[in-house]
Enzyme design. Structure first.
Site, PDB file in Angstrom:
ATOM      1  N   TYR A   1       0.796  -1.291   0.008  1.00  0.00           N
ATOM      2  CA  TYR A   1      -0.125   0.076   0.013  1.00  0.00           C
ATOM      3  C   TYR A   1       0.694   1.316  -0.079  1.00  0.00           C
ATOM      4  O   TYR A   1       0.746   2.142  -0.846  1.00  0.00           O
ATOM      5  CB  TYR A   1      -0.858  -0.246   1.210  1.00  0.00           C
ATOM      6  CG  TYR A   1      -1.846   1.181   1.263  1.00  0.00           C
ATOM      7  CD1 TYR A   1      -2.835   1.372   0.635  1.00  0.00           C
ATOM      8  CD2 TYR A   1      -1.768   2.284   2.143  1.00  0.00           C
ATOM      9  CE1 TYR A   1      -3.889   2.114   0.606  1.00  0.00           C
ATOM     10  CE2 TYR A   1      -2.422   3.193   2.395  1.00  0.00           C
ATOM     11  CZ  TYR A   1      -3.620   3.364   1.628  1.00  0.00           C
ATOM     12  OH  TYR A   1      -4.694   4.457   1.741  1.00  0.00           O
TER      13      TYR A   1
ATOM     14  N   LYS B   1       1.127   4.304  -2.846  1.00  0.00           N
ATOM     15  CA  LYS B   1       0.803   5.624  -2.646  1.00  0.00           C
ATOM     16  C   LYS B   1       2.119   6.676  -3.050  1.00  0.00           C
ATOM     17  O   LYS B   1       1.903   7.582  -3.338  1.00  0.00           O
ATOM     18  CB  LYS B   1       0.115   5.913  -1.368  1.00  0.00           C
ATOM     19  CG  LYS B   1      -1.151   5.171  -1.109  1.00  0.00           C
ATOM     20  CD  LYS B   1      -2.218   5.807  -1.820  1.00  0.00           C
ATOM     21  CE  LYS B   1      -3.692   5.093  -1.438  1.00  0.00           C
ATOM     22  NZ  LYS B   1      -4.478   5.428  -2.574  1.00  0.00           N
TER      23      LYS B   1
HETATM   24  P1  NAP Z   1     -12.967   2.109   1.416  1.00  0.00           P
HETATM   25  O1  NAP Z   1     -13.659   2.430   2.684  1.00  0.00           O
HETATM   26  O2  NAP Z   1     -12.610   0.782   1.391  1.00  0.00           O
HETATM   27  O3  NAP Z   1     -13.966   2.345   0.222  1.00  0.00           O
HETATM   28  C1  NAP Z   1     -13.117   2.307  -1.095  1.00  0.00           C
HETATM   29  C2  NAP Z   1     -14.032   2.388  -2.353  1.00  0.00           C
HETATM   30  O4  NAP Z   1     -13.474   2.003  -3.399  1.00  0.00           O
HETATM   31  C3  NAP Z   1     -15.327   1.217  -2.212  1.00  0.00           C
HETATM   32  O5  NAP Z   1     -16.508   1.623  -2.733  1.00  0.00           O
HETATM   33  C4  NAP Z   1     -14.587   0.196  -3.095  1.00  0.00           C
HETATM   34  O6  NAP Z   1     -15.673  -0.838  -3.664  1.00  0.00           O
HETATM   35  C5  NAP Z   1     -14.029   0.957  -4.310  1.00  0.00           C
HETATM   36  N1  NAP Z   1     -12.963   0.043  -4.879  1.00  0.00           N
HETATM   37  C6  NAP Z   1     -12.168  -0.630  -4.212  1.00  0.00           C
HETATM   38  N2  NAP Z   1     -11.225  -1.263  -5.238  1.00  0.00           N
HETATM   39  C7  NAP Z   1     -12.099  -1.297  -6.152  1.00  0.00           C
HETATM   40  C8  NAP Z   1     -11.825  -1.859  -7.586  1.00  0.00           C
HETATM   41  N3  NAP Z   1     -10.998  -2.673  -7.824  1.00  0.00           N
HETATM   42  N4  NAP Z   1     -12.720  -1.751  -8.457  1.00  0.00           N
HETATM   43  C9  NAP Z   1     -13.540  -0.622  -8.345  1.00  0.00           C
HETATM   44  N5  NAP Z   1     -13.710   0.042  -7.288  1.00  0.00           N
HETATM   45  C10 NAP Z   1     -13.154  -0.409  -6.222  1.00  0.00           C
HETATM   46  O7  NAP Z   1     -11.692   2.994   1.229  1.00  0.00           O
HETATM   47  P2  NAP Z   1     -11.684   4.300   1.854  1.00  0.00           P
HETATM   48  O8  NAP Z   1     -11.292   4.516   3.042  1.00  0.00           O
HETATM   49  O9  NAP Z   1     -12.855   5.347   1.600  1.00  0.00           O
HETATM   50  O10 NAP Z   1     -10.177   5.097   0.989  1.00  0.00           O
HETATM   51  C11 NAP Z   1     -10.656   5.973  -0.130  1.00  0.00           C
HETATM   52  C12 NAP Z   1      -9.333   6.517  -0.555  1.00  0.00           C
HETATM   53  O11 NAP Z   1      -8.828   6.987   0.335  1.00  0.00           O
HETATM   54  C13 NAP Z   1      -8.145   5.295  -1.026  1.00  0.00           C
HETATM   55  O12 NAP Z   1      -7.467   5.611  -1.981  1.00  0.00           O
HETATM   56  C14 NAP Z   1      -7.239   5.135   0.273  1.00  0.00           C
HETATM   57  O13 NAP Z   1      -6.071   4.593  -0.107  1.00  0.00           O
HETATM   58  C15 NAP Z   1      -7.307   6.694   0.646  1.00  0.00           C
HETATM   59  N6  NAP Z   1      -7.100   6.848   2.142  1.00  0.00           N
HETATM   60  C16 NAP Z   1      -7.751   6.140   2.869  1.00  0.00           C
HETATM   61  C17 NAP Z   1      -7.509   6.503   4.437  1.00  0.00           C
HETATM   62  C18 NAP Z   1      -8.318   5.859   5.492  1.00  0.00           C
HETATM   63  O14 NAP Z   1      -7.928   5.462   6.660  1.00  0.00           O
HETATM   64  N7  NAP Z   1      -9.686   5.201   5.080  1.00  0.00           N
HETATM   65  C19 NAP Z   1      -6.225   6.986   4.876  1.00  0.00           C
HETATM   66  C20 NAP Z   1      -5.566   7.651   3.690  1.00  0.00           C
HETATM   67  C21 NAP Z   1      -5.878   7.595   2.585  1.00  0.00           C
HETATM   68  P3  NAP Z   1     -16.002  -2.276  -2.919  1.00  0.00           P
HETATM   69  O15 NAP Z   1     -16.079  -2.039  -1.581  1.00  0.00           O
HETATM   70  O16 NAP Z   1     -16.969  -2.727  -3.635  1.00  0.00           O
HETATM   71  O17 NAP Z   1     -14.832  -2.953  -3.097  1.00  0.00           O
END
Ligand code: NAP
Length: 243
Positions: free
Chosen positions: A148, A152
């Site tokens: 991961y 990033k």
């Molecule tokens: P999340 O809760 O896991 O939601 C991710 C979304 O992306 C879900 O709707 C998922 O769909 C979709 N997705 C994942 N893989 C996919 C694929 N192969 N094709 C199409 N859709 C896909 O993640 P989040 O926490 O909201 O994260 C969003 C972004 O923020 C990401 O880039 C993550 O790296 C970044 N981020 C998150 C955090 C954190 O702590 N949450 C911190 C820093 C950065 P499904 O559920 O149907 O797979």
């Protein structure tokens, strides 16, 4: 300062859950026509009940399907590459399969979707704005997240080159780097309350981010309020990196 996107079409990847869903909701409420792309059809169906949006169900891990989805999205003025996965594994046990799967969704799909969307922006000659969602993990290492963190770090650099090459077409490319944000992804990793407290204690604001904290910053970088900001990475980390 009011941010409006009336008359603009915005493609948001990973719009089914978490941060992407919050971004889609905010952009729609700010006047954008949202094209919500994600993997689980039921998430998109429930989103479409909340906001009037177009939906595309696709697994971005399949790069041919990702390209086809980007074409299907049509003319796009604003792009948010948000979808990402994490497969937590200690470094010594990190598999090539997990590394490849992570890079495919978190990096390769961002590139192919952006290529198609940016080519359309260039053809239409009206410019555009792209925001790639990276992470604090591009700047600091996080145990058990080798794949991961690598993905990033690569997003930050990919985005800088995109900003250089797309800037002359008036397409801005910026990056948002959130700290832990309460979403389904975070809930998967931050289960241990002692570890969670220890992490929070290193954040001057003493809390993790909320999805709306990230969505507000995305809206600003997409909007004309940030017209001269290009190739930047914006930390949403409560001051974590100020130490
Ligand atoms: P999340 O809760 O896991 O939601 C991710 C979304 O992306 C879900 O709707 C998922 O769909 C979709 N997705 C994942 N893989 C996919 C694929 N192969 N094709 C199409 N859709 C896909 O993640 P989040 O926490 O909201 O994260 C969003 C972004 O923020 C990401 O880039 C993550 O790296 C970044 N981020 C998150 C955090 C954190 O702590 N949450 C911190 C820093 C950065 P499904 O559920 O149907 O797979």
């Amino acid at each position: 300062m009011e941010i409006r996107f009336d008359g603009q079409r915005a493609l948001v990847t990973g719009a089914g859950k978490g941060i992407g869903r919050e971004i889609a909701l905010l952009l729609a409420r700010s006047g954008a026509r949202v094209v919500a792309l994600s993997r689980t059809a039921s998430d998109l169906a429930s989103l479409a009940q909340e906001i009037d949006c177009e939906t595309i169900t696709v697994d971005l891990g399949n790069l041919d399907a990702a390209r086809a989805a980007a074409q299907q999205a049509g003319e796009i003025d604003l792009l948010v590459n948000n979808a990402a996965i994490t497969i937590p594994q200690p470094f010594l046990e990190t598999t090539v399969e997990a590394l490849n799967a992570t890079l495919t969704v978190n990096l390769h799909a961002v590139m192919v979707v952006s290529q198609i969307v940016a080519a359309g922006m260039i053809r239409r000659g009206k410019g555009g704005s792209i925001v790639n969602i990276s992470s604090l993990s591009s700047k600091v290492g996080l145990e058990d997240h080798a794949a991961y963190c690598a993905s990033k770090g690569a997003i930050d650099q990919l985005s800088r080159v995109m900003a250089l090459e797309l800037g002359p077409h008036q397409i801005r490319v910026n990056v948002i780097n959130p700290i832990i944000t309460w979403t389904p992804m975070a809930a998967m990793v931050w289960t241990d309350s002692d570890r969670t407290q220890a992490m929070k204690s290193r954040i001057p604001l003493n809390r993790f981010a909320k999805p709306i904290d990230v969505a507000n910053a995305v809206a600003y970088l997409l909007s004309d309020k940030s017209d001269m900001i290009n190739g930047d990475t914006l930390m949403i980390d409560g001051g974590f990196l100020a130490r």
